[in-house]
Design a protein around this motif. Structure first.
Motif, PDB file in Angstrom:
ATOM      1  N   ASP A   1       0.757  -1.162   0.063  1.00 10.56           N
ATOM      2  CA  ASP A   1       0.047   0.095   0.008  1.00 10.56           C
ATOM      3  C   ASP A   1       0.817   1.211   0.040  1.00 10.56           C
ATOM      4  N   ALA A   2       1.833   1.065   0.879  1.00  6.21           N
ATOM      5  CA  ALA A   2       2.661   2.314   0.929  1.00  6.21           C
ATOM      6  C   ALA A   2       3.366   2.589  -0.382  1.00  6.21           C
ATOM      7  N   ILE A   3       3.892   1.617  -1.037  1.00  7.34           N
ATOM      8  CA  ILE A   3       4.556   1.696  -2.293  1.00  7.34           C
ATOM      9  C   ILE A   3       3.565   2.220  -3.430  1.00  7.34           C
ATOM     10  N   GLN A   4       2.240   1.620  -3.338  1.00  8.09           N
ATOM     11  CA  GLN A   4       1.476   2.109  -4.354  1.00  8.09           C
ATOM     12  C   GLN A   4       1.167   3.682  -3.980  1.00  8.09           C
ATOM     13  N   ASN A   5       0.854   4.073  -2.936  1.00  5.23           N
ATOM     14  CA  ASN A   5       0.307   5.257  -2.549  1.00  5.23           C
ATOM     15  C   ASN A   5       1.522   6.534  -3.060  1.00  5.23           C
ATOM     16  N   PHE A   6       2.753   5.992  -2.590  1.00  3.14           N
ATOM     17  CA  PHE A   6       3.813   6.708  -3.223  1.00  3.14           C
ATOM     18  C   PHE A   6       3.669   7.078  -4.755  1.00  3.14           C
TER      19      PHE A   6
ATOM     20  N   LEU B   1      -0.830   9.732  -3.222  1.00  2.00           N
ATOM     21  CA  LEU B   1      -1.804   9.980  -2.533  1.00  2.00           C
ATOM     22  C   LEU B   1      -1.115  10.335  -1.011  1.00  2.00           C
ATOM     23  N   SER B   2      -1.548  11.496  -0.584  1.00  2.00           N
ATOM     24  CA  SER B   2      -0.922  12.054   0.530  1.00  2.00           C
ATOM     25  C   SER B   2      -1.273  10.887   1.850  1.00  2.00           C
ATOM     26  N   PHE B   3      -0.532  11.130   2.865  1.00  2.00           N
ATOM     27  CA  PHE B   3      -0.218  10.095   3.983  1.00  2.00           C
ATOM     28  C   PHE B   3      -1.641  10.075   4.520  1.00  2.00           C
ATOM     29  N   ASP B   4      -2.352  11.075   4.925  1.00  2.00           N
ATOM     30  CA  ASP B   4      -3.399  11.095   5.448  1.00  2.00           C
ATOM     31  C   ASP B   4      -4.818  10.869   4.611  1.00  2.00           C
ATOM     32  N   LYS B   5      -4.138  10.523   3.282  1.00  2.93           N
ATOM     33  CA  LYS B   5      -5.176  10.102   2.239  1.00  2.93           C
ATOM     34  C   LYS B   5      -6.207  11.159   1.820  1.00  2.93           C
ATOM     35  N   SER B   6      -5.930  12.563   2.256  1.00  5.95           N
ATOM     36  CA  SER B   6      -6.998  13.545   1.994  1.00  5.95           C
ATOM     37  C   SER B   6      -6.635  13.928   0.547  1.00  5.95           C
ATOM     38  N   THR B   7      -5.433  14.054   0.051  1.00  3.19           N
ATOM     39  CA  THR B   7      -5.169  14.675  -1.183  1.00  3.19           C
ATOM     40  C   THR B   7      -4.353  13.945  -1.993  1.00  3.19           C
ATOM     41  N   THR B   8      -4.267  14.131  -3.269  1.00  2.00           N
ATOM     42  CA  THR B   8      -3.207  13.761  -4.269  1.00  2.00           C
ATOM     43  C   THR B   8      -2.321  14.713  -4.845  1.00  2.00           C
TER      44      THR B   8
END
Lengths: 451, 369
Positions: free
Chosen positions: B266-271, B275-282
């Motif tokens: 998940d961390a890899i894909q979000n990076f 996707l911001s860490f708090d998942k609020s923005t990209t």
């Protein structure tokens, strides 16, 4: 031999251009060696790797251990400085050529056209009387000093430069470069954050401008430099072109070496001005060397031998790049006959090679982690060049055999991408690489490039 | 003075050299035209992904410290269960920062003090019985971090570690030292990001091998290949050895391999998707960078292929057992299948992405490959 040619050989010219060339080239070489050391590359490129990729026929060249590797670089850098100032010139330039070329032969991972250029130029300089004017040798022993040398001495260097530029230009006349503006269309947009010119770099027309400009530059510049009327304009173009490339691309000393080298096209008057400046800085009487002596080619055995050797060298330089026509396929993909041909900044190639060690009897298999054996830089170079892949496969095969593995076969799943094309299989994954050898035959095991 | 050819030449050369040397210092950080802005991507990475990830990890470590203190004071079953729970939460949170092996983290070998597995069981026992150990020594790297604590809390076999054994003062002290060290190392890294490194990182916006973008992407790929693909799947499945090595799975004693695998994935894909860490923005990301380049060059967008391949890898990994050790021992083909799916994306990342982004692997002179 025709009369005209005899007359040409006997024609002399002022020795100043050759003296300046010697001085600048030697100085830049000693700076290059210091810079190489300063960047930590002696350790990183030669001492750290356990394994080195060798040129065909030169596997006997070894990297000297530890401190001796530094000694080799010291010798090379010192020789460069000595031939620059013209002290014990003949020995210095010979040692420089041998030590520099030895360093280049230690690992072909670091191959660059401009290193090869340095080897070729220093080889030519061995046979030229570059220390007869404005040198320590001539200063200490005035009977050696010669003010006028055969015109062909200077022309030999000019011809070599023409060969370099023209071949570099001809190599650019291909579909990727001219029509797709590749690889510049990949390189330039990543330079957006370059000060002043950054925003220009992402303009759509920029890669085409650079591609066409580069091709026209390479093909025409030596001729504009040849003629007095266009020379100043041409030299401004030289400065603009090479300094731009030095800002945008990691090509090290090459731009400065080319700028210095192209000055050979300027008149003796220009070079005399440079020498006068240097003379006044170091308080040396330049007139000391102005003894009016001519070196007459037809009366000088050494000059005649040198002429024959350099004629062979230059003819060889004209022929060598043509060898690529002997091989089928896209040369950028197969790289057969690619090196030593002045193909500079012509492609962006990225690859990935995953090696599989197979027990041919039991079928048991495992994969290799390349970082256990190669540096990142070696991995990068290896994964896009077939001769590296074969050499490395043999190394792996021998390594795992010596570790007790049996019936070792080495296979590779390799992908490469050329000039923005999608990645595709590179080497035939079905062939046991241990059965292949590096040689000059066509590499049938490179899969054809799908456009 | 008369403008001789020489003076003219020297003048042009000087101007040229001046322009060239100006290039060395990046004094023009914000050139925002309609193109991809590396500085903006770097600050998004630093401010919205990396620093929040470290902060969040730091919070879990605080709880972890509290839990081990409580257990040190009173060795109750509840305190032990709480300790195990905070261990898992921290371990999962660690997966969010593991890929940022840059700056202070790289300097102090953070990664190697946190998650080297398998833990060296003999060395741990030796340290405990001696009571005299130096955790800063490289030789003690595989006797600390999450894997070492896992061994101590969960034991090697299926039976539960007896509370009596865990209550030995030496053992409690060792656990306590390990947790304290993790906390202090992370504070050091986090603090450096907040005080110095954030600006250094963002300002180093060039395109050489030492520039932040290039370095970060190289680190990201190294993490993906070495720690994620090989460490979590390939090595225990025997991809690099020819025989299965189930004991080399991550978290084999607690059986949490799959959970950690997905936390990392998940961390890899979000990076990658920004996707911001708090998942609020990209924000600006590798994905956008690739799409942007594909648009400019009218070429194929590789990021779509990469994300599709990761979806296949996710589907394959969902079929794995919670404990990868068991999976390797009972049906390794499923592990190999997951490995193959991940491997296919490595080609896209290391070949297509590296080329499209013109990422330099190393600072060495080049003349175009």
């Amino acid at each position: 031999m025709s009369n005209k040619f005899q007359t040409y050989l006997s024609t002399t010219t002022h020795a100043a251009p050759l003296a300046v060339f010697r001085f600048l080239f030697g100085l830049l070489m000693s700076i290059s060696i210091i810079r190489f050391w300063y960047n930590g590359w002696i350790e990183k490129l030669y001492l750290l790797p356990d394994f080195h990729f060798k040129y065909f026929g030169f596997s006997w060249i070894k990297v000297p251990p530890d401190i001796w590797c530094y000694v080799l670089f010291i010798i090379c850098g010192l020789a460069a400085f000595l031939f620059a100032i013209g002290f014990k010139y003949k020995i210095a330039i010979l040692i420089f050529f041998i030590s520099f070329t030895y360093i280049e032969l230690m690992d072909k991972t670091t191959y660059l056209n401009h290193y090869y250029f340095v080897s070729v130029i220093s080889f030519i300089l061995i046979f030229l009387p570059a220390n007869k004017y404005f040198s320590i040798d001539a200063f200490k022993n005035p009977s050696l000093a010669i003010q006028y040398i055969p015109k062909w001495n200077v022309d030999a260097l000019k011809i070599m430069l023409i060969i370099v530029y023209v071949y570099a230009g001809l190599a650019k006349l291909n579909y990727d470069w001219m029509v797709n503006a590749m690889p510049l269309a990949i390189w330039l947009p990543s330079k957006v954050d370059t000060p002043f010119i950054g925003s220009l770099m992402s303009q759509k027309w920029m890669p085409h401008f650079f591609s066409w400009g580069g091709a026209i530059y390479d093909l025409t510049i030596p001729f504009f430099l040849l003629f007095k009327k266009t020379r100043v304009f041409a030299f401004v173009a030289v400065l603009f072109f090479h300094l731009t490339t030095s800002i945008l691309f990691p090509i090290g000393m090459f731009p400065y070496i080319m700028i210095a080298a192209t000055m050979i096209f300027f008149s003796a008057k220009f070079h005399n001005q440079i020498l006068e400046k240097i003379a006044s800085i170091f308080k040396i009487g330049k007139t000391h060397f102005d003894n009016g002596v001519h070196l007459i080619h037809t009366q000088n055995r050494k000059s005649q031998i040198a002429f024959k050797i350099l004629a062979v060298v230059l003819i060889f330089q004209v022929l060598l790049p043509l060898r690529s026509f002997a091989y089928p396929g896209n040369i950028y993909w197969t790289e057969q006959g690619y090196r030593f041909s002045w193909r500079v900044m012509l492609m962006e190639k990225t690859g990935y090679a995953n090696f599989k060690i197979v027990d041919q009897k039991t079928g048991k298999r495992f994969y290799v982690q390349n970082e256990d054996f190669l540096t990142q830089f070696q991995q990068k170079q290896m994964s896009t060049q077939a001769d590296f892949i074969i050499e490395y496969a043999h190394y792996l095969g021998n390594h795992f055999t010596s570790q007790g593995h049996q019936n070792v076969g080495v296979y590779v799943e390799s992908y490469a991408s050329l000039n923005g094309r999608k990645s595709q299989l590179y080497i035939n994954p079905e062939i046991d690489l241990m059965t292949l050898k590096n040689n000059f035959n066509h590499r049938y095991y490179i899969l054809p490039l799908n456009e | 003075m008369k403008l001789t050819k020489l003076n003219f030449f020297l003048g042009v050369l000087l101007v040229g050299l001046f322009v060239t040397s100006c290039n060395d210092k990046d004094d023009d950080p914000t050139t925002s035209v309609d193109n991809f802005n590396r500085s903006e991507m770097l600050s998004f990475w630093a401010d919205d992904i990396i620093i929040p990830a470290y902060e969040s990890f730091d919070g879990t470590l605080d709880n972890f410290v509290e839990a081990k203190d409580a257990f040190a004071n009173d060795q109750s079953i509840d305190h032990l269960e709480n300790l195990k729970a905070t261990w898992l939460i921290s371990y999962k949170s660690w997966q969010n920062v593991a890929m940022f092996d840059i700056g202070k983290a790289e300097e102090i070998n953070f990664l190697y003090s946190m998650n080297i597995f398998p833990a060296d069981v003999d060395l741990i026992e030796e340290n405990i019985s001696n009571g005299d150990y130096n955790l800063t020594l490289p030789s003690n790297m595989d006797a600390q971090g999450f894997p070492a604590i896992e061994y101590l809390l969960f034991g090697m076999d299926d039976s539960i570690v007896p509370l009596d054994l865990l209550s030995e003062p030496n053992r409690i002290a060792y656990i306590s030292d390990l947790v304290d060290r993790m906390k202090s190392l992370n504070s050091e890294v986090l603090n450096d990001w907040k005080t110095n490194f954030r600006n250094t990182f963002v300002e180093n916006n060039g395109s050489s091998a030492t520039a932040s973008t290039d370095k970060m992407i190289n680190d990201f790929l190294f993490h993906f290949e070495k720690h994620f693909r090989a460490g979590k799947i390939g090595i225990p499945a025997g991809v690099f050895s020819g025989s299965e090595l189930s004991s080399l799975a991550e978290a084999p004693y607690s059986g949490k391999s799959k959970e950690l695998f997905f936390a990392s994935f998940d961390a890899i894909q979000n990076f990658f998707t920004g996707l911001s860490f708090d998942k609020s923005t990209t924000g600006l990301s590798l994905q956008q960078y690739l799409s942007n380049i594909a648009q400019t060059n009218e070429s194929q967008d590789i990021s779509i292929a990469i994300l599709q391949q990761w979806e296949s890898a996710t589907t394959s990994a969902q079929h794995l057992m919670d404990n990868f050790k068991d999976q390797v021992e009972q049906d390794n083909s499923k592990m190999l299948n997951t490995y193959d799916e991940i491997q296919k994306s490595v080609v896209l990342l290391k070949v297509d992405m590296m080329q499209a982004l013109n990422i330099q692997v190393d600072y060495v002179d080049a003349d175009g490959d």
